[in-house]
Design an enzyme around this catalytic site. Structure first.
Site, short mmCIF file in Angstrom:
data_model
loop_
_atom_site.label_atom_id
_atom_site.label_comp_id
_atom_site.label_asym_id
_atom_site.label_seq_id
_atom_site.Cartn_x
_atom_site.Cartn_y
_atom_site.Cartn_z
N ASN A 171 24.78 15.86 7.22
CA ASN A 171 25.36 17.12 7.69
C ASN A 171 24.94 18.33 6.85
O ASN A 171 24.96 19.44 7.36
CB ASN A 171 26.89 17.02 7.80
CG ASN A 171 27.55 16.88 6.46
OD1 ASN A 171 27.13 16.05 5.65
ND2 ASN A 171 28.55 17.69 6.19
N CYS A 302 32.51 18.09 5.75
CA CYS A 302 33.61 17.44 5.03
C CYS A 302 34.71 18.46 4.76
O CYS A 302 35.88 18.12 4.66
CB CYS A 302 33.10 16.85 3.73
SG CYS A 302 32.30 18.07 2.69
N GLU A 481 31.21 17.37 -8.40
CA GLU A 481 29.82 17.83 -8.42
C GLU A 481 29.82 19.33 -8.69
O GLU A 481 30.83 20.00 -8.50
CB GLU A 481 29.16 17.51 -7.08
CG GLU A 481 29.09 16.01 -6.83
CD GLU A 481 28.15 15.63 -5.71
OE1 GLU A 481 28.36 16.09 -4.58
OE2 GLU A 481 27.22 14.83 -5.96
P1 NAD Z 1 27.81 7.56 6.24
O1 NAD Z 1 28.75 7.00 5.24
O2 NAD Z 1 27.66 6.87 7.53
O3 NAD Z 1 26.35 7.64 5.63
C1 NAD Z 1 26.06 8.34 4.43
C2 NAD Z 1 24.82 7.76 3.80
O4 NAD Z 1 25.11 6.41 3.39
C3 NAD Z 1 23.62 7.65 4.74
O5 NAD Z 1 22.46 7.90 4.00
C4 NAD Z 1 23.68 6.19 5.20
O6 NAD Z 1 22.44 5.66 5.61
C5 NAD Z 1 24.15 5.53 3.92
N1 NAD Z 1 24.80 4.23 4.11
C6 NAD Z 1 25.39 3.74 5.22
N2 NAD Z 1 25.91 2.50 4.95
C7 NAD Z 1 25.64 2.23 3.66
C8 NAD Z 1 25.93 1.15 2.78
N3 NAD Z 1 26.60 0.06 3.20
N4 NAD Z 1 25.53 1.21 1.50
C9 NAD Z 1 24.88 2.32 1.04
N5 NAD Z 1 24.56 3.37 1.83
C10 NAD Z 1 24.94 3.33 3.12
O7 NAD Z 1 28.22 9.09 6.44
P2 NAD Z 1 27.51 10.17 7.39
O8 NAD Z 1 27.92 9.91 8.79
O9 NAD Z 1 26.06 10.29 7.08
O10 NAD Z 1 28.19 11.52 6.87
C11 NAD Z 1 29.40 11.97 7.34
C12 NAD Z 1 30.51 11.68 6.34
O11 NAD Z 1 30.19 12.25 5.09
C13 NAD Z 1 31.84 12.29 6.73
O12 NAD Z 1 32.87 11.38 6.50
C14 NAD Z 1 31.97 13.49 5.80
O13 NAD Z 1 33.27 13.91 5.53
C15 NAD Z 1 31.30 12.96 4.57
N6 NAD Z 1 30.88 14.07 3.73
C16 NAD Z 1 31.54 14.30 2.55
C17 NAD Z 1 31.18 15.39 1.75
C18 NAD Z 1 31.88 15.67 0.45
O14 NAD Z 1 31.37 16.44 -0.35
N7 NAD Z 1 33.05 15.09 0.18
C19 NAD Z 1 30.16 16.25 2.16
C20 NAD Z 1 29.52 15.99 3.38
C21 NAD Z 1 29.88 14.89 4.15
#
Ligand code: NAD
Length: 500
Positions: A171, A302, A481
C-alpha cells in the site's frame, strides 16, 4: 439512506509508456541480477485497467538462502565501514532518488493503483528519510558511564545486529520500506528485502539506485515472490532481525517463527483508527479531515480513520456534512491529480472489500452513503473501484465496526460523553492511530493519554515526519519506526568494563 453518486473522472489508456519495454524483471542477490533457478515467475497487473505488465522471479528457499548468505558476507565489511562513508552513500542515494522521484511515483501507481498525488508525496519523502538516517549514523554510538565502583570504568557501544529481513506491503511500498532500509543500513546492517508481490518493480528500482550510489554488493538484496518467499526468509537461520509491515495475521505468524530464536522484530501491523468528534470542534474542518482520513489512498492505509465517533449533540449535522463531502470525492484514474480514490490494488483486495459491503448488508447496517462497486458506478468502465461508503455502526459486534477493511469504507458511531468515547475508541484489538477533534485543549491532553494507540492526532490527521516515531500498540504491532530512536531498533547495546 442515500446513494448520491460521487463525481467521476474519465478513464484514460496507454498510460505508462516509460515502462512498456520492461516486462521480465530480475531480482538482486549479491552483485547479480538473477532469475529463479526453477524459472518460476509471477505476474503483475495494473489495477486500473487490469493490463498485465510484468513477470518476476519467484524466489524459493535456495534463492533466499543465497541472498541471506550474500548479506552475511557483506556484513563483515559493511559493519566496519566508517559511519562517514555509510552516511555519504546514503546521501548519494538520496540524490539519485530525488532525480527519479516522478519515475518512482508513477511506477508505484502502475503497481498498486494509488493516486499519483499520494505516491508523489510518498516518493518525495524518500530522500529526506535517507538523509535523516545518514545524519543519525554520524551521531554517538554509546555512552561513557560512571559505574560507581573503585578502579573501574564502563561504557556502552551500540553495534549493528547483522542481516535484517525487511518485508513490506503493497500500500506504500517504498515509503514503508524506507523506514526499515535506511536505518538498518545506516547502522551498519545488511538487508534482504522481500517486497509485496503486488509491488516488486519499484523496490527493484530503489535497490538499483542504491547500488549506483555505491552500496557494496550484498548490502542490499531483493528477493521477489509472495508469502512463501517471505516465510522462507523469516524462517532462514541466517537472519538476525525481522522488520515487517503488513497484516496482523502475517505479523503473528512471523512472531511465532521468531520467538524460539529470540530474534529481534519490528512489527507494523493493521489498524482501525478512531476519529472522534466533540461538539465544540470546528465541524467543517473536522468532517473534511474525517472524509480524507477514511477514503484517501482508497482507504488502503494502516492509518485510515475508519471509525468515526461522533457526539450525540452534533451527530445529525456531522452526518450531513460527511454526505456532502463524500459526494465531492473524485473517483477515477489514479494518474489524474484530482482523483482522491483510485482502484483497489488487487483482485484479492477487491474481493475482500466488496465482501464487506455484502457483510454490511447481511448485518443490517444502515447505509449512509455510497455502497456501489465498479460495475454499478456511472462513468467507470475499468478497474476495480469501490465507492466511498459510510454506514451507521451502532452494534459493537458488527464486523464492519470491528475488522480492518482496508478500503474506502467507514462506520459512524454515536457517543454521549468522554468516558463513552474512550470506551468505544479502545474497544478494538488494534491500536495504531486515533484522532480527537475538539477546541478544549485540556480534554484533548487528557484523552490523548487515555487512547490505546501508538499515535494520536489532535485537530489534524495523518501528520507525518521522519523526526517523529510511528508504530502501534496491541495487535497493531511492536516497536517504532522513524524518529530519533529508530536506529536503536537496528543496534544492540554492549556494555564494556575496564578494570584500572
Ligand atoms: P500481508 O500481511 O498480506 O503481506 C505483507 C507482506 O508479507 C507481503 O510482502 C507478503 O508477501 C508477505 N507475507 C505474506 N505471508 C507471509 C509469511 N507467512 N511470512 C512472511 N511474509 C509473508 O499484508 P498486505 O496485504 O500486503 O498489507 C496490508 C496490511 O498491512 C494491512 O493490514 C495494513 O494495515 C498493514 N499495514 C500496516 C502499516 C503500519 O505501519 N502499521 C502500514 C501499512 C500497512
Amino acid at each position: 439512506m442515500t446513494t448520491t453518486p460521487s463525481k467521476l473522472v474519465d478513464t484514460d489508456r496507454g498510460r505508462f509508456p516509460e515502462f512498456s519495454s520492461e516486462k521480465r524483471y530480475e531480482m538482486l542477490i549479491g552483485d547479480d541480477w538473477v532469475s529463479s533457478t526453477t524459472g518460476e515467475t509471477f505476474r503483475c497487473f495494473d489495477p486500473f485497467d487490469d493490463v498485465e505488465w510484468g513477470y518476476f522471479p519467484v524466489a524459493g528457499e535456495r534463492e533466499v538462502a543465497e541472498a541471506v548468505a550474500a548479506a552475511r558476507t557483506a556484513f563483515k565489511s559493511w559493519s566496519t565501514t566508517r559511519a562517514t562513508e555509510r552516511a555519504a552513500i546514503l546521501m548519494r542515494w538520496a540524490d539519485l532518488i530525488r532525480e527519479n522521484v516522478e519515475l518512482l511515483a508513477r511506477l508505484q501507481v502502475h503497481e498498486n493503483g494509488k493516486t499519483i498525488t499520494e505516491m508523489r508525496g510518498a516518493s518525495g519523502a524518500l530522500p529526506a528519510t535517507a538523509e535523516y538516517f545518514a545524519q543519525l549514523a554520524l551521531g554517538p554510538v554509546g555512552l561513557t558511564i560512571e559505574p560507581g565502583m573503585p578502579r573501574h570504568e564502563a561504557w556502552t557501544l551500540r553495534q549493528p545486529l547483522g542481516v535484517v529481513a525487511a518485508i513490506a506491503p503493497w500500500n506504500n511500498p517504498l515509503g514503508l520500506l524506507s523506514w526499515k532500509l535506511f536505518p538498518a543500513l545506516a547502522a551498519g546492517n545488511t538487508v534482504v528485502v522481500k517486497p509485496s508481490e503486488v509491488t516488486p518493480a519499484s523496490t527493484l528500482l530503489l535497490a538499483r539506485l542504491g547500488r549506483e550510489a555505491g552500496l557494496p554488493p550484498g548490502t542490499i538484496n531483493v528477493v521477489t515472490g509472495a508469502g512463501s518467499t517471505g516465510a522462507a526468509l523469516v524462517d532462514s537461520p541466517g537472519i538476525d532481525k525481522i522488520a515487517f509491515t503488513g497484516s496482523t495475521a502475517t505479523g503473528a505468524r512471523i512472531a511465532q517463527s521468531a520467538a524460539p530464536r529470540f530474534l529481534r522484530t519490528t512489527l507494523e501491523l493493521g489498524g482501525k483508527g478512531a476519529q472522534i468528534v466533540f461538539p465544540d470542534a470546528d465541524l467543517d474542518a473536522a468532517t473534511s479531515s474525517l472524509v480524507h482520513g477514511m477514503v484517501a489512498g482508497t482507504g488502503q492505509a494502516c492509518n485510515a480513520g475508519s471509525r468515526l465517533l461522533v457526539h450525540d449533540d452534533v451527530y445529525g449535522d456531522v452526518v450531513e456534512l460527511l454526505r456532502g463531502k463524500l459526494a465531492d470525492v473524485k473517483i477515477g484514474d489514479p494518474l489524474d491529480p484530482s482523483s482522491l480514490v483510485g482502484p483497489v490494488a488487487s483482485r484479492a483486495q477487491y474481493e475482500k472489500v466488496t465482501g464487506y459491503l455484502d457483510i454490511a448488508r447481511a448485518e443490517g447496517c444502515e447505509l449512509l452513503f455510497g455502497g456501489r462497486r465498479s460495475e454499478e458506478i456511472d462513468g467507470i468502465q475499468s478497474g476495480r473501484f469501490v465507492e466511498p461508503t459510510l454506514y451507521a455502526t451502532p452494534n459493537p459486534s458488527s464486523r464492519i465496526r470491528r475488522e480492518e477493511i482496508f478500503g474506502p469504507v467507514g462506520g459512524v458511531i454515536r457517543f454521549r460523553d468522554d468516558d463513552e468515547a474512550m470506551k468505544i475508541a479502545n474497544e478494538t484489538t488494534y491500536g495504531l492511530v486515533a484522532g480527537l477533534w475538539t477546541r478544549d485543549l485540556s480534554r484533548a491532553h487528557r484523552l490523548a493519554r487515555q487512547l490505546e494507540s501508538g499515535v494520536v492526532w489532535i485537530n489534524t490527521w495523518r501528520a507525518f515526519s521522519t523526526n517523529v516515531p510511528f508504530g502501534g500498540v496491541k495487535s497493531s504491532g511492536l516497536g517504532r519506526e522513524i524518529g530519533p530512536d529508530a536506529l536503536h531498533e537496528y543496534t544492540e547495546t554492549k556494555s564494556i568494563w575496564l578494570g584500572l
